[in-house]
Design a protein around this motif. Structure first.
Motif, PDB file in Angstrom:
ATOM      1  N   PHE A  67       0.851  -1.186   0.000  1.00  0.00           N
ATOM      2  CA  PHE A  67       0.000   0.000   0.000  1.00  0.00           C
ATOM      3  C   PHE A  67       0.888   1.238   0.000  1.00  0.00           C
ATOM      4  N   GLU A  68       0.716   2.072  -1.021  1.00  0.00           N
ATOM      5  CA  GLU A  68       1.517   3.283  -1.139  1.00  0.00           C
ATOM      6  C   GLU A  68       0.632   4.446  -1.563  1.00  0.00           C
ATOM      7  N   LYS A  69       1.144   5.642  -1.348  1.00  0.00           N
ATOM      8  CA  LYS A  69       0.430   6.836  -1.813  1.00  0.00           C
ATOM      9  C   LYS A  69       0.749   7.017  -3.290  1.00  0.00           C
ATOM     10  N   LEU A  70      -0.258   6.889  -4.117  1.00  0.00           N
ATOM     11  CA  LEU A  70      -0.111   7.016  -5.562  1.00  0.00           C
ATOM     12  C   LEU A  70      -0.847   8.258  -6.045  1.00  0.00           C
ATOM     13  N   PRO A  71      -0.551   8.712  -7.257  1.00  0.00           N
ATOM     14  CA  PRO A  71      -1.316   9.836  -7.814  1.00  0.00           C
ATOM     15  C   PRO A  71      -2.812   9.535  -7.788  1.00  0.00           C
ATOM     16  N   THR A  72      -3.614  10.558  -7.682  1.00  0.00           N
ATOM     17  CA  THR A  72      -5.060  10.370  -7.518  1.00  0.00           C
ATOM     18  C   THR A  72      -5.687   9.614  -8.683  1.00  0.00           C
ATOM     19  N   TRP A  73      -5.054   9.677  -9.860  1.00  0.00           N
ATOM     20  CA  TRP A  73      -5.632   9.012 -11.024  1.00  0.00           C
ATOM     21  C   TRP A  73      -5.137   7.561 -11.178  1.00  0.00           C
ATOM     22  N   VAL A  74      -4.324   7.094 -10.232  1.00  0.00           N
ATOM     23  CA  VAL A  74      -3.796   5.733 -10.291  1.00  0.00           C
ATOM     24  C   VAL A  74      -4.321   4.936  -9.097  1.00  0.00           C
ATOM     25  N   SER A  75      -5.061   3.871  -9.366  1.00  0.00           N
ATOM     26  CA  SER A  75      -5.589   3.032  -8.290  1.00  0.00           C
ATOM     27  C   SER A  75      -4.623   1.928  -7.900  1.00  0.00           C
ATOM     28  N   GLY A  76      -3.800   1.488  -8.838  1.00  0.00           N
ATOM     29  CA  GLY A  76      -2.859   0.430  -8.527  1.00  0.00           C
ATOM     30  C   GLY A  76      -1.962   0.098  -9.694  1.00  0.00           C
ATOM     31  N   THR A  77      -0.910  -0.661  -9.408  1.00  0.00           N
ATOM     32  CA  THR A  77       0.011  -1.130 -10.437  1.00  0.00           C
ATOM     33  C   THR A  77       0.459  -2.537 -10.057  1.00  0.00           C
ATOM     34  N   SER A  78       1.097  -3.217 -10.998  1.00  0.00           N
ATOM     35  CA  SER A  78       1.660  -4.535 -10.704  1.00  0.00           C
ATOM     36  C   SER A  78       2.914  -4.729 -11.538  1.00  0.00           C
ATOM     37  N   HIS A  79       3.888  -5.438 -10.971  1.00  0.00           N
ATOM     38  CA  HIS A  79       5.131  -5.718 -11.692  1.00  0.00           C
ATOM     39  C   HIS A  79       5.859  -6.890 -11.052  1.00  0.00           C
ATOM     40  N   TRP A  80       6.747  -7.503 -11.814  1.00  0.00           N
ATOM     41  CA  TRP A  80       7.581  -8.606 -11.344  1.00  0.00           C
ATOM     42  C   TRP A  80       8.928  -8.039 -10.922  1.00  0.00           C
ATOM     43  N   ASN A  81       9.357  -8.306  -9.698  1.00  0.00           N
ATOM     44  CA  ASN A  81      10.625  -7.726  -9.213  1.00  0.00           C
ATOM     45  C   ASN A  81      11.788  -8.706  -9.282  1.00  0.00           C
TER      46      ASN A  81
END
Length: 216
Positions: A67-81
């Motif tokens: 859970f992070e503070k993201l820009p208001t227009w971004v609800s979420g992201t996903s990526h492989w680390n």
């Protein structure tokens, strides 16, 4: 009960990916794939009651929720680390939206490496837009399964606000899902309101189910 604890590591994700055809499909077929994946996911996790628990994703191996503070227009992201899939959720958004975004992003993880087969674009949507709409549809099918919705409806729970509370989703998301499952139309039939205006309104309704983009 959650069968994930009894399931071999990575078998759930592999089972959902196995639904994807080894050929290009049109978008209507891609949506059907999303629905089949959602139903299979619920079956693998032995989900039989609402609300569907978010832990069916968070408890999977090699998946971490942040859970992070993201820009208001971004609800979420996903990526492989390199070792785990990371799903980042906007901590500023309400829990019901976070739940929807979690399932949306999980669909992107399922699709990884196969998006060129599922989403080819058409005259209405680009391939990227199709992928987003399919992820929305998957999230709706997981959090608001047709079988559980119909069961609740048959028990007399027939308002979007009450259903939204029971399924732990937003009211707007529930309203769109009711339109997708045609339960709202069943309510009209139940109360028998055969007015000309209603008939015209039904004829004007789009045949394609509404998207849940922005409705979570």
């Amino acid at each position: 009960m959650n069968k994930l604890t009894e399931t071999p590591p990575r078998s759930v994700l592999a089972a959902l990916r196995s639904v994807i055809p080894d050929r290009e499909v049109v978008f209507a077929q891609a949506r059907k794939v999303a629905e089949i994946q959602a139903n299979r996911f619920l079956a693998l996790c032995d989900v039989e009651f609402s609300p569907v628990p978010s832990k069916i994703v968070s408890s999977l191996p090699r998946i971490r929720i942040v859970f992070e503070k993201l820009p208001t227009w971004v609800s979420g992201t996903s990526h492989w680390n390199g070792t785990h899939w990371i799903i980042v959720l906007n901590k500023s958004e309400p829990p019901v939206r976070q739940r929807f975004t979690l399932m949306h992003e999980f669909k992107h993880i399922i699709d990884h490496g196969r998006t060129d087969l599922l989403y080819t674009g058409n005259s209405r949507y680009t391939a990227v837009e199709q992928a987003e709409r399919a992820a929305d549809y998957f999230a709706a099918c997981v959090l608001m399964p047709k079988k559980l919705l119909k069961a609740a409806w048959s028990r007399g729970i027939q308002t979007s606000a009450r259903l939204a509370r029971d399924f732990d989703v937003s009211t707007v998301a529930m309203e769109v899902r009711l339109s997708q499952t045609r339960l709202s139309a069943e309510q009209d039939t139940y109360f028998q309101v055969p007015t000309r205006a209603l008939a015209r309104g039904r004829q004007a309704m789009p045949q394609r189910p509404l998207s849940l983009e922005g409705a979570s």
